[in-house]
Design a protein around this motif. Structure first.
Motif, PDB file in Angstrom:
ATOM      1  N   GLY A 173      56.166  11.346  73.769  1.00  0.00           N
ATOM      2  CA  GLY A 173      55.291  10.686  72.701  1.00  0.00           C
ATOM      3  C   GLY A 173      55.044   9.240  73.380  1.00  0.00           C
ATOM      4  N   VAL A 174      54.417   8.095  72.301  1.00  0.00           N
ATOM      5  CA  VAL A 174      54.182   6.916  72.657  1.00  0.00           C
ATOM      6  C   VAL A 174      55.008   5.990  71.710  1.00  0.00           C
ATOM      7  CG1 VAL A 174      52.972   5.019  72.911  1.00  0.00           C
ATOM      8  CG2 VAL A 174      52.053   7.520  73.254  1.00  0.00           C
ATOM      9  N   SER A 175      56.067   5.301  72.321  1.00  0.00           N
ATOM     10  CA  SER A 175      56.660   4.356  71.639  1.00  0.00           C
ATOM     11  C   SER A 175      56.028   2.775  71.923  1.00  0.00           C
ATOM     12  CB  SER A 175      58.251   4.391  71.740  1.00  0.00           C
ATOM     13  OG  SER A 175      58.620   4.193  73.165  1.00  0.00           O
ATOM     14  N   CYS A 176      55.751   2.671  72.991  1.00  0.00           N
ATOM     15  CA  CYS A 176      55.372   1.434  73.580  1.00  0.00           C
ATOM     16  C   CYS A 176      54.292   1.600  74.843  1.00  0.00           C
ATOM     17  CB  CYS A 176      56.397   0.729  74.168  1.00  0.00           C
ATOM     18  SG  CYS A 176      56.038  -0.704  75.001  1.00  0.00           S
ATOM     19  N   TRP A 177      53.060   1.391  74.603  1.00  0.00           N
ATOM     20  CA  TRP A 177      51.931   1.595  75.453  1.00  0.00           C
ATOM     21  C   TRP A 177      52.320   1.069  76.757  1.00  0.00           C
ATOM     22  CZ3 TRP A 177      49.232   5.696  75.622  1.00  0.00           C
ATOM     23  CH2 TRP A 177      48.699   6.426  74.392  1.00  0.00           C
ATOM     24  N   SER A 178      52.812  -0.267  76.820  1.00  0.00           N
ATOM     25  CA  SER A 178      52.946  -1.064  78.046  1.00  0.00           C
ATOM     26  C   SER A 178      54.131  -0.704  78.820  1.00  0.00           C
ATOM     27  CB  SER A 178      53.312  -2.533  77.458  1.00  0.00           C
ATOM     28  OG  SER A 178      54.492  -2.623  76.769  1.00  0.00           O
ATOM     29  N   ALA A 179      54.928   0.284  78.081  1.00  0.00           N
ATOM     30  CA  ALA A 179      55.968   0.978  79.185  1.00  0.00           C
ATOM     31  C   ALA A 179      55.408   2.205  79.760  1.00  0.00           C
ATOM     32  CB  ALA A 179      57.074   1.025  78.208  1.00  0.00           C
ATOM     33  N   VAL A 180      54.375   2.825  78.958  1.00  0.00           N
ATOM     34  CA  VAL A 180      53.855   4.158  79.404  1.00  0.00           C
ATOM     35  C   VAL A 180      53.471   4.463  80.814  1.00  0.00           C
ATOM     36  CG1 VAL A 180      52.238   5.878  79.176  1.00  0.00           C
ATOM     37  CG2 VAL A 180      53.208   5.051  77.144  1.00  0.00           C
ATOM     38  N   PRO A 181      52.814   3.314  81.398  1.00  0.00           N
ATOM     39  CA  PRO A 181      52.343   3.552  82.833  1.00  0.00           C
ATOM     40  C   PRO A 181      53.706   3.820  83.809  1.00  0.00           C
ATOM     41  CG  PRO A 181      51.154   1.834  81.911  1.00  0.00           C
ATOM     42  CD  PRO A 181      52.150   2.156  80.911  1.00  0.00           C
ATOM     43  N   ALA A 182      54.598   2.832  83.554  1.00  0.00           N
ATOM     44  CA  ALA A 182      55.765   2.747  84.430  1.00  0.00           C
ATOM     45  C   ALA A 182      56.458   4.584  84.329  1.00  0.00           C
ATOM     46  CB  ALA A 182      56.718   1.833  84.138  1.00  0.00           C
ATOM     47  N   LYS A 183      56.442   4.764  83.090  1.00  0.00           N
ATOM     48  CA  LYS A 183      57.302   5.731  82.795  1.00  0.00           C
ATOM     49  C   LYS A 183      56.528   7.192  83.296  1.00  0.00           C
ATOM     50  CE  LYS A 183      60.080   4.085  78.940  1.00  0.00           C
ATOM     51  NZ  LYS A 183      60.202   4.305  77.455  1.00  0.00           N
ATOM     52  N   ALA A 184      55.247   7.141  83.002  1.00  0.00           N
ATOM     53  CA  ALA A 184      54.437   8.225  83.484  1.00  0.00           C
ATOM     54  C   ALA A 184      54.202   8.316  85.014  1.00  0.00           C
ATOM     55  CB  ALA A 184      53.215   8.117  82.697  1.00  0.00           C
ATOM     56  N   GLY A 185      54.631   7.075  85.738  1.00  0.00           N
ATOM     57  CA  GLY A 185      54.479   7.043  87.083  1.00  0.00           C
ATOM     58  C   GLY A 185      52.821   7.025  87.505  1.00  0.00           C
ATOM     59  N   LEU A 186      52.127   5.872  86.635  1.00  0.00           N
ATOM     60  CA  LEU A 186      50.828   5.488  86.830  1.00  0.00           C
ATOM     61  C   LEU A 186      50.742   4.111  87.012  1.00  0.00           C
ATOM     62  CD1 LEU A 186      49.437   7.404  83.453  1.00  0.00           C
ATOM     63  CD2 LEU A 186      48.689   8.116  85.883  1.00  0.00           C
ATOM     64  N   GLN A 187      49.735   3.705  87.962  1.00  0.00           N
ATOM     65  CA  GLN A 187      49.428   2.463  88.233  1.00  0.00           C
ATOM     66  C   GLN A 187      48.234   1.942  87.387  1.00  0.00           C
ATOM     67  OE1 GLN A 187      49.020   2.905  92.722  1.00  0.00           O
ATOM     68  NE2 GLN A 187      50.798   1.447  92.604  1.00  0.00           N
ATOM     69  N   ARG A 188      48.467   2.156  86.180  1.00  0.00           N
ATOM     70  CA  ARG A 188      47.405   1.509  85.031  1.00  0.00           C
ATOM     71  C   ARG A 188      48.355   0.590  84.114  1.00  0.00           C
ATOM     72  NH1 ARG A 188      42.089   3.262  85.785  1.00  0.00           N
ATOM     73  NH2 ARG A 188      41.815   5.253  86.953  1.00  0.00           N
ATOM     74  N   ASN A 189      47.306  -0.043  83.417  1.00  0.00           N
ATOM     75  CA  ASN A 189      47.946  -0.873  82.510  1.00  0.00           C
ATOM     76  C   ASN A 189      47.911  -0.139  81.289  1.00  0.00           C
ATOM     77  OD1 ASN A 189      45.665  -1.273  81.043  1.00  0.00           O
ATOM     78  ND2 ASN A 189      45.194  -3.395  82.335  1.00  0.00           N
ATOM     79  N   GLY A 190      48.783  -0.600  80.150  1.00  0.00           N
ATOM     80  CA  GLY A 190      49.282  -0.013  79.158  1.00  0.00           C
ATOM     81  C   GLY A 190      48.147   0.293  78.067  1.00  0.00           C
ATOM     82  N   LYS A 191      47.136  -0.557  78.225  1.00  0.00           N
ATOM     83  CA  LYS A 191      45.690  -0.727  77.261  1.00  0.00           C
ATOM     84  C   LYS A 191      44.818   0.569  77.930  1.00  0.00           C
ATOM     85  CE  LYS A 191      44.682  -5.006  75.262  1.00  0.00           C
ATOM     86  NZ  LYS A 191      43.658  -5.900  75.168  1.00  0.00           N
TER      87      LYS A 191
END
Length: 208
Positions: A36-54
């Motif tokens: 799920g999504v608790s915090c978009w800005s944390a998603v990239p790191a947790k998902a292993g992506l080099q994108r920003n949260g937005k």
DNA sequence: AAGGGCGGCAACCGCCTGCTT
DNA sequence: GAAGCAGGCGGTTGCCGCCCT
């Protein structure tokens, strides 16, 4: 919810831009479906992506989210967009809530690239001072003069017509609608549209 | 067959709002 | 009340594919 992301240490990485690869899509999708999504800005790191949260949020909302409807807009959907745009202006996110499976970005794109020009053209043709290819229609426009173009033109003119034949007790004036001047006399916009389509009991009267 | 132009779409940018400290 | 941050939203841009000449 926000608390947990507020003081998270975010790694300062160079964010990737541009089109998403299938691999990135899969990573994002897997992560969100799983956690799920608790915090978009944390998603990239947790998902292993080099994108920003937005960027992740946008990709999820506009493309990966389950239940999205892809493909051409139906006539009914276009009616809804035109009516709501005339009523509330460019509030794409609000308009999109009345179109299940459609995103604000999709609605906005469709309006900017298609509906706006169509309306302008119909309007100017109604005023009798336009050639069919003007008002955004390119001289080399696709489907110009083809059966498909002809059909879509007729349909569009039909549902924008004054007689309100396909508007279920709705008196709808194209000229006023496209000038943001028409108003709903007896119904709120929610009442008009309900959760989805244009089912309502009230009537539109054109206010000067 | 090739090049130019246009439309459609995905994505970015920047501003605004709301929440927390 | 001010500052800082994240999320939301609308406007805009850039790329790609299709169509026409």
């Amino acid at each position: 919810m926000r608390m947990e992301c507020r003081y998270l240490k975010k790694p300062q990485v160079e964010h990737r831009k541009g089109l998403w690869s299938p691999d990135e899509d899969q990573k994002l999708k897997d992560h969100i479906l799983k956690h799920g999504v608790s915090c978009w800005s944390a998603v990239p790191a947790k998902a292993g992506l080099q994108r920003n949260g937005k960027s992740c949020r946008l990709r999820w909302i506009n493309y990966l989210r389950p239940g999205l409807k892809r493909g051409k807009f139906s006539l009914e959907e276009e009616e809804t967009i035109v009516k709501l745009q005339a009523k509330i202006g460019n509030k794409w996110s609000q308009i999109a809530t009345h179109l299940p499976g459609r995103t604000d970005n999709e609605v906005k794109n469709h309006w900017n690239s298609y509906l706006k020009k169509k309306i302008t053209r119909v309007r100017e043709e109604a005023n009798g001072h336009i050639t069919p290819t003007a008002a955004g229609g390119s001289p080399k426009g696709r489907e110009v003069g083809t059966e498909k173009e002809h059909a879509s033109k007729i349909q569009f003119a039909e549902w924008l017509s004054f007689d309100g034949a396909n508007w279920d007790s709705c008196l709808f004036n194209l000229e006023d609608a496209v000038s943001n001047q028409w108003q709903c006399k007896n119904s709120s916009i929610e009442e008009i549209c309900g959760s989805r389509s244009l089912q309502f009991d009230g009537q539109y009267d054109i206010m000067e």
